[in-house]
Design a protein around this motif. Structure first.
Motif, PDB file in Angstrom:
ATOM      1  N   LEU A 648     128.202  82.947  -7.950  1.00 30.03           N
ATOM      2  CA  LEU A 648     128.958  83.213  -9.372  1.00 30.03           C
ATOM      3  C   LEU A 648     130.094  82.080  -9.229  1.00 30.03           C
ATOM      4  N   LEU A 649     129.919  81.339 -10.737  1.00 32.04           N
ATOM      5  CA  LEU A 649     130.834  80.045 -10.624  1.00 32.04           C
ATOM      6  C   LEU A 649     130.960  79.536 -12.189  1.00 32.04           C
ATOM      7  N   ASP A 650     132.071  78.850 -12.254  1.00 33.31           N
ATOM      8  CA  ASP A 650     132.347  78.409 -13.692  1.00 33.31           C
ATOM      9  C   ASP A 650     131.758  77.112 -13.943  1.00 33.31           C
ATOM     10  N   LEU A 651     130.814  76.928 -15.176  1.00 31.18           N
ATOM     11  CA  LEU A 651     130.033  75.999 -15.047  1.00 31.18           C
ATOM     12  C   LEU A 651     130.993  74.599 -15.161  1.00 31.18           C
ATOM     13  N   SER A 652     132.033  74.915 -15.689  1.00 31.35           N
ATOM     14  CA  SER A 652     133.184  73.486 -16.095  1.00 31.35           C
ATOM     15  C   SER A 652     133.269  73.251 -14.524  1.00 31.35           C
ATOM     16  N   ALA A 653     133.322  73.539 -13.384  1.00 31.96           N
ATOM     17  CA  ALA A 653     133.355  73.091 -12.151  1.00 31.96           C
ATOM     18  C   ALA A 653     132.483  72.256 -11.533  1.00 31.96           C
ATOM     19  N   PRO A 654     131.214  72.343 -11.739  1.00 35.79           N
ATOM     20  CA  PRO A 654     130.261  71.230 -11.199  1.00 35.79           C
ATOM     21  C   PRO A 654     130.184  70.291 -12.377  1.00 35.79           C
ATOM     22  N   VAL A 655     130.591  70.526 -13.564  1.00 37.60           N
ATOM     23  CA  VAL A 655     130.625  69.276 -14.517  1.00 37.60           C
ATOM     24  C   VAL A 655     131.911  68.324 -14.237  1.00 37.60           C
ATOM     25  N   GLN A 656     133.260  68.943 -14.004  1.00 39.42           N
ATOM     26  CA  GLN A 656     134.246  68.135 -13.706  1.00 39.42           C
ATOM     27  C   GLN A 656     133.913  67.263 -12.322  1.00 39.42           C
ATOM     28  N   GLU A 657     133.324  67.956 -11.353  1.00 42.13           N
ATOM     29  CA  GLU A 657     133.131  67.148 -10.080  1.00 42.13           C
ATOM     30  C   GLU A 657     131.888  65.936 -10.509  1.00 42.13           C
ATOM     31  N   ALA A 658     131.174  66.000 -11.218  1.00 43.38           N
ATOM     32  CA  ALA A 658     130.299  65.025 -11.477  1.00 43.38           C
ATOM     33  C   ALA A 658     130.842  63.836 -12.380  1.00 43.38           C
ATOM     34  N   LEU A 659     131.779  64.204 -13.262  1.00 41.25           N
ATOM     35  CA  LEU A 659     132.557  63.323 -13.956  1.00 41.25           C
ATOM     36  C   LEU A 659     133.434  62.700 -13.171  1.00 41.25           C
ATOM     37  N   GLY A 660     134.102  63.377 -12.013  1.00 41.53           N
ATOM     38  CA  GLY A 660     134.741  62.559 -11.119  1.00 41.53           C
ATOM     39  C   GLY A 660     133.896  61.542 -10.203  1.00 41.53           C
ATOM     40  N   LEU A 661     132.770  61.631  -9.679  1.00 46.08           N
ATOM     41  CA  LEU A 661     131.913  60.847  -9.169  1.00 46.08           C
ATOM     42  C   LEU A 661     131.499  59.682 -10.045  1.00 46.08           C
ATOM     43  N   LEU A 662     131.280  59.955 -11.502  1.00 46.99           N
ATOM     44  CA  LEU A 662     130.984  58.826 -12.319  1.00 46.99           C
ATOM     45  C   LEU A 662     132.018  58.004 -12.732  1.00 46.99           C
ATOM     46  N   ALA A 663     133.338  58.541 -12.590  1.00 47.24           N
ATOM     47  CA  ALA A 663     134.481  57.850 -13.272  1.00 47.24           C
ATOM     48  C   ALA A 663     134.570  56.345 -13.052  1.00 47.24           C
ATOM     49  N   PRO A 664     134.429  55.721 -11.831  1.00 49.55           N
ATOM     50  CA  PRO A 664     134.733  54.459 -11.678  1.00 49.55           C
ATOM     51  C   PRO A 664     133.464  53.796 -12.505  1.00 49.55           C
TER      52      PRO A 664
END
Length: 798
Positions: A648-664
């Motif tokens: 069980l997880l909040d869908l926004s958590a993996p989205v935020q982590e992916a955006l952190g990886l792609l931020a640079p």
């Protein structure tokens, strides 16, 4: 002498003068909505015919009656059209004159087929609207707008204390229905008055109700009725019936109601209306274009009252509107014409002279009486002779009476035989009625079974004609179109479907009507896929008169089939990709070994000359080998995705982590990322796989927006809808062409020059492993939009 010569000369000139040219006769069809004997129709007909005879005697009038008040069956007018089409097949008319709504509607419907497009002049049309004549040239006439409100207000002024208007009418014919609607629309103008409507009541019930009316109530009459024997009586007969049993005032709206117990009112004059339409018709016959004559919506009327009814209800004439016409009023001396007064004076003088002459005659009479006495004896002798003659005549009469008695005996015997025959015919008629009742019950049973059969399928089933007019539809189809069955009947399915889908259906229906063979259509849409099968329905002559359409929603099955096919393709390609990666990796290892050996050789050479070129070439080979290694790793990832570890997880958590990886990378490319995360329920998912899916989609979006010169923007939204959570990624890039939207998820298919075509296939596999769906469409930002739908977890039962 000159006095004699002058008239002779005038007579001679008239005799020698050339005769006027014979005017060309005009053929006019006068079509009445109702039947002869109806007061309104008779007064209109009289006004029209008398005006034509006086002002255009050369016109030939052909009069026909539709008789729609006595025949209200829906199929009646089609039969009447067939009859008139046969009767008038050899006739050509210069003009059609119609009275009342039914005749105008009939002419508009059959104008081309029966009346050959002749010009039309109408009158007596209630509730006229200009759109009724839209698309119909050469038509004008007189609309009928009786002053109902003025009559009601006048009645209120004459009867103080009135609290209720009782409207006794009908609503079966179109004119009666429109009059009923107009009267109902006036209720707001009389807030203190209650309106009661007695429409189509049987005569017996109406008699009972009339006897219960009392002070404070007024009757307003329109329409016809049937008497206790079921025979249709017109307005005058109806008013006589009402006035016989009602003790309250009766008001009407047409002048032919007067003299039948009606007090009066502001009334339309039928004969005057007939004269007006006749003169309008003659204008058209004399060459005036009907389209240049606007429809006259002002109906002349006047206040008319019955003196007998005014006295009955104690209404003084001083309360009547100014200029009112009072019928049945006794003559008064000051109202007698002067000519009659002088005539009476002369008569009195003559009588006085006659009296003088009578005095003289009395004297002469006395002298004559003596003469009469002498003749008396002669007269008595004549009487005796006459008595003998009468006695003989009496004997003859007795003989004739005896013969008449014998004839009456024969008549009674014939009557007895007739009664026996009537009994037999009545018995036969009752048997026929019973048989008809049983047949009607069977028909109703068949209709119920047919309705059940139509509503049985779980898909749409409908019946329509070539114009797309819905004749019947089952409840499933009505629900799919978003309304109830009754509101769809009579509408065009082509208009309901709109756009290209309606045009394609129209083309298929035309093909079925032309060829008589069934047609099938498959409609693909973003939200639903439909299969339509169109079957012809033939009449007894073998002609296609309508079509049956079966519409099935195959969205779920086709999408499931595409999903299964794609997963099979992905599994097959995965196994093949793993084998290819294994075979490529072995020679790639050798390439790296040779490159290390060449590096050692180059290290022993000087930097000048061929050594520099060799080192640059070795570096290019190493980069190419590195790219091949990257492709092999992604192929192996594609071939071995692994089983997701669901939690069980909040869908926004993996989205935020992916955006952190792609931020640079995104900052370097100048891409602006906007996130809109609405509160959404938890889902069951693999955090790492979902993160990988988001990285692939956002990376593709970033690559797309870098191709343009405009705004570089990627928008990510999370929200919920019913039983699922939605993740939407849109961009301002060039978008994806519709033909490519189904193929972009195929492995190794790409539209980018530097892509491998594996990323979106991996995303689709991840979404499928999470029991979700991925869709691609056009983004509101102008580019592409990917929408990932994940189902909510099933509730856990204790």
């Amino acid at each position: 002498m000159p006095r004699v010569i002058l008239p002779l000369l005038l007579a001679l000139l008239l005799f020698l003068a050339p005769a006027p040219a014979q005017a060309k006769s005009q053929n006019v069809l006068l079509l009445h909505s109702y039947h002869p004997g109806l007061s309104w129709t008779d007064t209109l007909n009289a006004g029209i015919q008398e005006t034509f005879r006086a002002e255009m005697p050369q016109a030939l009038l052909w009069v026909e009656y539709l008789d729609t008040k006595r025949n209200t069956d829906t199929s009646y007018l089609s039969l009447q059209a067939a009859l008139l089409g046969h009767k008038l097949s050899e006739s050509v008319f210069n003009l059609i004159v119609t009275t009342d709504n039914d005749a105008l509607d009939f002419v508009l419907e059959y104008r081309d087929s029966i009346f050959r497009g002749a010009p039309v002049v109408f009158c007596g049309v209630n509730d006229f609207r200009p759109e009724q004549l839209r698309g119909q040239p050469l038509i004008t006439g007189l609309a009928e707008n009786p002053p109902f409100a003025e009559t009601m207000r006048t009645a209120l002024g004459l009867h103080s204390g009135t609290r209720e208007f009782v409207v006794i009418g009908a609503d079966q014919s179109i004119t009666d229905l429109l009059t009923d609607q107009s009267l109902r629309a006036l209720e707001a103008q009389f807030p203190g008055i209650r309106f009661t409507y007695w429409n189509n009541l049987p005569a017996q019930e109406l008699r009972t109700r009339l006897s219960q009316l009392g002070p404070g109530q007024i009757i307003f009459v329109h329409g016809v009725m049937r008497n206790e024997e079921g025979v249709l009586v017109d307005y005058r007969g109806k008013n006589l019936f009402l006035s016989t049993y009602a003790k309250v005032p009766i008001y009407g709206f047409w002048d032919f109601e007067m003299g039948t117990g009606c007090v009066g009112g502001r009334m339309v004059e039928g004969r005057a209306e007939g004269e007006r339409v006749a003169r309008l018709a003659m204008r058209v016959l004399n060459g005036t274009n009907p389209d240049s004559i606007p429809v006259d919506t002002l109906t002349p009327s006047r206040f008319i009252f019955d003196h007998i009814q005014l006295r009955r209800f104690g209404i003084p004439e001083s309360l009547l509107p100014e200029g009112s016409l009072i019928l049945n009023q006794p003559a008064r001396f000051y109202q007698i014409d002067k000519r009659y007064i002088w005539t009476a004076t002369v008569g009195v003088a003559v009588l006085l002279a006659a009296v003088a002459m009578l005095v003289s005659a009395i004297r002469r009479r006395q002298e004559a009486q003596a003469v009469l006495r002498r003749h008396k004896e002669q007269l008595e002798e004549a009487v005796r002779a006459r008595t003998e003659h009468l006695r003989a005549a009496n004997d003859e009469l007795e003989r004739e009476v005896g013969e008449r008695i014998r004839a009456e005996g024969d008549l009674r015997k014939a009557r007895a035989r007739l009664e026996i025959e009537v009994e037999r015919r009545t018995s036969d008629l009752l048997f026929e009625i019973e048989q008809r009742r049983l047949a009607e019950a069977q028909i109703r049973d068949r209709e119920a079974k047919a309705r059940a059969l139509i509503n049985a399928p779980t898909e749409t089933l409908l019946l329509m004609d070539q114009d797309g007019i819905l004749l019947d539809i089952n409840d499933t189809g009505a629900s799919r179109l978003g309304t109830i069955r009754e509101s769809l009947i009579g509408q065009s399915l082509f208009d309901i479907l709109h756009n290209d889908r309606g045009a394609r259906l129209r083309q298929a229906v035309d093909a079925v009507f032309a060829g008589g063979e069934a047609e099938s259509i498959t409609e693909y849409g973003q939200d639903e896929d439909l299969d339509l099968h169109i079957y012809p329905v033939f009449d007894d002559a073998g002609r296609v008169t309508r079509v049956a359409v079966f519409m099935a929603d195959v969205t779920a099955s086709r999408r499931m089939a595409r999903q299964i096919m794609l997963l099979d393709k992905i599994n097959s390609l995965g196994r093949m990709a793993a084998g290819i990666a294994h075979e490529i990796r072995n020679p790639l290892t050798g390439i790296h070994a040779y490159l290390y050996a060449m590096d050692e050789i180059c290290a022993e050479l000087t930097e000048d000359g061929p050594a520099g070129v060799l080192r640059a070439t070795i570096e290019k080979i190493r980069k190419a080998a590195g790219k091949m290694e990257s492709v092999i790793r992604r192929v192996l990832d594609f071939s071995k995705p692994g089983t997701p570890r669901l939690e069980l997880l909040d869908l926004s958590a993996p989205v935020q982590e992916a955006l952190g990886l792609l931020a640079p990378t995104l900052r370097k490319a100048g891409v602006d990322v906007v996130t809109r995360f609405e509160p959404a329920p938890m889902i069951r998912g693999d955090r790492m796989q979902l993160e990988q899916a988001v990285v692939n989609i956002v990376d593709n979006a970033a690559r797309a927006v870098r191709q343009g010169d405009g705004e570089k923007r990627v928008e990510i939204r999370i929200d919920s809808a019913e039983d699922r959570v939605l993740l939407t990624v849109g961009d301002t890039g060039p978008g994806i062409a519709p033909p490519d939207r189904e193929r972009i998820f195929d492995p190794f298919y790409t539209t980018a020059s530097d892509g491998t075509g594996i990323g979106l296939s991996i995303v689709q596999r991840i979404v499928a492993d999470h029991r979700g769906v991925i869709r691609v469409a056009e983004s509101p930002l102008g580019g592409a939009e990917f929408r990932l739908e994940f189902p909510l977890p099933a509730p856990e039962h204790p």
